[in-house]
Design an enzyme around this catalytic site. Structure first.
Site, PDB file in Angstrom:
ATOM      1  N   GLY A   8       0.922  -1.107  -0.015  1.00 40.72           N
ATOM      2  CA  GLY A   8      -0.030  -0.064   0.188  1.00 40.72           C
ATOM      3  C   GLY A   8       0.866   1.368  -0.151  1.00 40.72           C
ATOM      4  N   GLY A  11      -0.368   4.900  -1.077  1.00 43.43           N
ATOM      5  CA  GLY A  11      -1.376   5.729  -0.186  1.00 43.43           C
ATOM      6  C   GLY A  11      -0.734   7.003   0.374  1.00 43.43           C
ATOM      7  N   GLN A  12      -1.467   7.505   1.344  1.00 39.94           N
ATOM      8  CA  GLN A  12      -1.269   8.812   1.883  1.00 39.94           C
ATOM      9  C   GLN A  12      -0.066   8.634   2.852  1.00 39.94           C
ATOM     10  OE1 GLN A  12      -3.797  10.101   5.147  1.00 39.94           O
ATOM     11  NE2 GLN A  12      -3.215  12.230   4.832  1.00 39.94           N
ATOM     12  N   LEU A  13       0.069   7.774   3.747  1.00 43.36           N
ATOM     13  CA  LEU A  13       1.259   7.421   4.452  1.00 43.36           C
ATOM     14  C   LEU A  13       2.222   6.693   4.051  1.00 43.36           C
ATOM     15  CD1 LEU A  13       2.277   7.070   7.571  1.00 43.36           C
ATOM     16  CD2 LEU A  13       1.158   4.983   7.697  1.00 43.36           C
ATOM     17  N   ASP A  34       2.253  -1.592  -4.923  1.00 39.73           N
ATOM     18  CA  ASP A  34       0.630  -1.044  -4.805  1.00 39.73           C
ATOM     19  C   ASP A  34      -0.134  -1.773  -5.781  1.00 39.73           C
ATOM     20  OD1 ASP A  34      -0.240   1.586  -2.925  1.00 39.73           O
ATOM     21  OD2 ASP A  34      -1.799   0.950  -4.481  1.00 39.73           O
ATOM     22  N   ASP A  52      -1.296  -7.249  -5.313  1.00 35.50           N
ATOM     23  CA  ASP A  52      -2.481  -7.165  -4.791  1.00 35.50           C
ATOM     24  C   ASP A  52      -2.358  -8.047  -3.338  1.00 35.50           C
ATOM     25  OD1 ASP A  52      -5.231  -7.600  -3.656  1.00 35.50           O
ATOM     26  OD2 ASP A  52      -5.905  -8.188  -5.579  1.00 35.50           O
ATOM     27  N   TYR A 142     -14.295  -0.102   9.899  1.00 31.30           N
ATOM     28  CA  TYR A 142     -12.887   0.273  10.059  1.00 31.30           C
ATOM     29  C   TYR A 142     -12.438   0.242  11.297  1.00 31.30           C
ATOM     30  CZ  TYR A 142      -8.606   3.077   9.701  1.00 31.30           C
ATOM     31  OH  TYR A 142      -7.414   3.681   9.986  1.00 31.30           O
ATOM     32  N   LYS A 146      -9.802  -2.820  12.896  1.00 29.01           N
ATOM     33  CA  LYS A 146      -8.511  -2.277  13.492  1.00 29.01           C
ATOM     34  C   LYS A 146      -8.481  -2.971  15.058  1.00 29.01           C
ATOM     35  CE  LYS A 146      -6.387   0.040  10.328  1.00 29.01           C
ATOM     36  NZ  LYS A 146      -5.259  -0.418   9.783  1.00 29.01           N
TER      37      LYS A 146
END
Ligand code: SER
Length: 318
Positions: A8, A11-13, A34, A52, A142, A146
């Site tokens: 991933g 992504g943002q992070l 990714d 994936d 979500y 978590k």
């Protein structure tokens, strides 16, 4: 020599953490992965593979062939997107973590990093200075994924000695990528609108406080946790982590100091209920005591830094 796999990574992070990992370990030792081939353009400084995470065999082959020693598993469906398709969010968030933990066990990986979130807390959690240990009862899919993920991480550490480490991130705010479906994302979007000279339509109430963190602090906390001696990492579910806490009105006022004619209007939508179920502020004393966590940025310092650097995100408009 460490060989680091980032799942991933676009992504943002991931977009920012992968760069810091490459600076630390050398781009040749970091494999960004990714879902989409188009993400390759972001990773000129390290290796890149399309992957994936739900394809367990492909993930296993990559870990084996590349002799991966650490995995940063950042792929997830976030809170607001997750509510639109809860079963998919559960499937992706849980199965992918279990794939990674199983591989960590099988190949005796050196370390695994997996992000948790303030979303593990729910409406019955103490809202102010939320302690490390308290009632959780998350009510977003979500958050449920978590919380379950945290239990799996601790389980793999206790049962199989997998050195898995985790942080409960507050809302993360960065200017190098656009956010992807979170409830705290208004605090990213607002800077883009301010810079574009547009009015900001806020999907939360003006007095809705949430714990937040500027991306450089998020990167610092992650690298600090991952480089801490094994015995210092006493919490193997996930650490509370804190930097600042503000409302939409306060971030707006912080931006007004730089852009006095910026306008905002408040139109709360379904994300307001998600925000209402999360803490206002977080007690991160365990992270401070165990591995020396201390943030660098408050709201005004973050605003000044973002408004200075955000134009770099729009090179065509310079
Ligand atoms: N930033 C995330 C979200 O809003 C919470 O971890 O979904």
């Amino acid at each position: 020599m460490e060989k680091i796999l980032v799942i991933g990574a676009a992504g943002q992070l991931g977009s920012e953490l992968t760069k810091s990992l490459s600076d630390l370990f050398g781009g040749e030792n970091v494999i960004a992965t990714d879902l989409q081939e188009v993400a390759r353009v972001k990773f000129g400084y390290c290796r890149f593979e399309v992957l994936d995470v739900m394809n367990k065999e492909a993930l296993r082959d990559l870990v084996k062939e590349e002799k991966v020693s650490q995995i940063y598993h950042l792929a997830a469906v976030l809170s607001a997107t997750g509510e639109k398709n809860p079963l998919f969010a559960w499937h992706l968030n849980m199965e992918s973590l279990l794939h990674v933990l199983e591989l960590a066990k099988e190949f005796k990986l050196d370390k695994v990093y997996w992000p948790s979130s303030i979303a593990v807390f729910g409406p019955n959690t103490p809202k102010v200075n939320t302690p490390q240990y308290c009632v959780k009862e998350p009510n977003t899919i979500y958050g449920i994924s978590k919380q379950a993920g945290e239990r799996w991480c601790e389980y793999y550490f206790q049962k199989y000695n997998v050195d898995v480490r985790s942080l409960r991130y507050p809302g993360l705010i960065g200017y190098k990528s656009l956010p992807g479906g979170g409830t705290t994302d208004y605090a990213v979007d607002i800077y883009h609108k301010a810079l574009a000279g547009e009015k900001f339509n806020c999907f939360l109430r003006e007095d809705s406080y949430l714990p937040m963190m500027y991306m450089p602090d998020a990167i610092k906390s992650t690298l600090d946790l991952m480089s801490a001696p094994r015995e210092s990492v006493k919490i193997r579910s996930s650490y509370n982590l804190s930097a600042m806490s503000f409302s939409p009105k306060e971030i707006y006022q912080s931006i007004l100091k730089h852009i006095p004619d910026f306008k905002i209007e408040y139109n709360p939508d379904f994300r307001q209920a998600i925000a209402d179920s999360w803490p206002d502020s977080i007690d991160d004393s365990c992270a401070r005591a165990d591995w020396g966590w201390k943030p660098d940025y408050d709201l005004d310092r973050m605003t000044a830094d973002i408004l200075k650097n955000l134009p770099d995100f729009y090179p065509s408009k310079k």
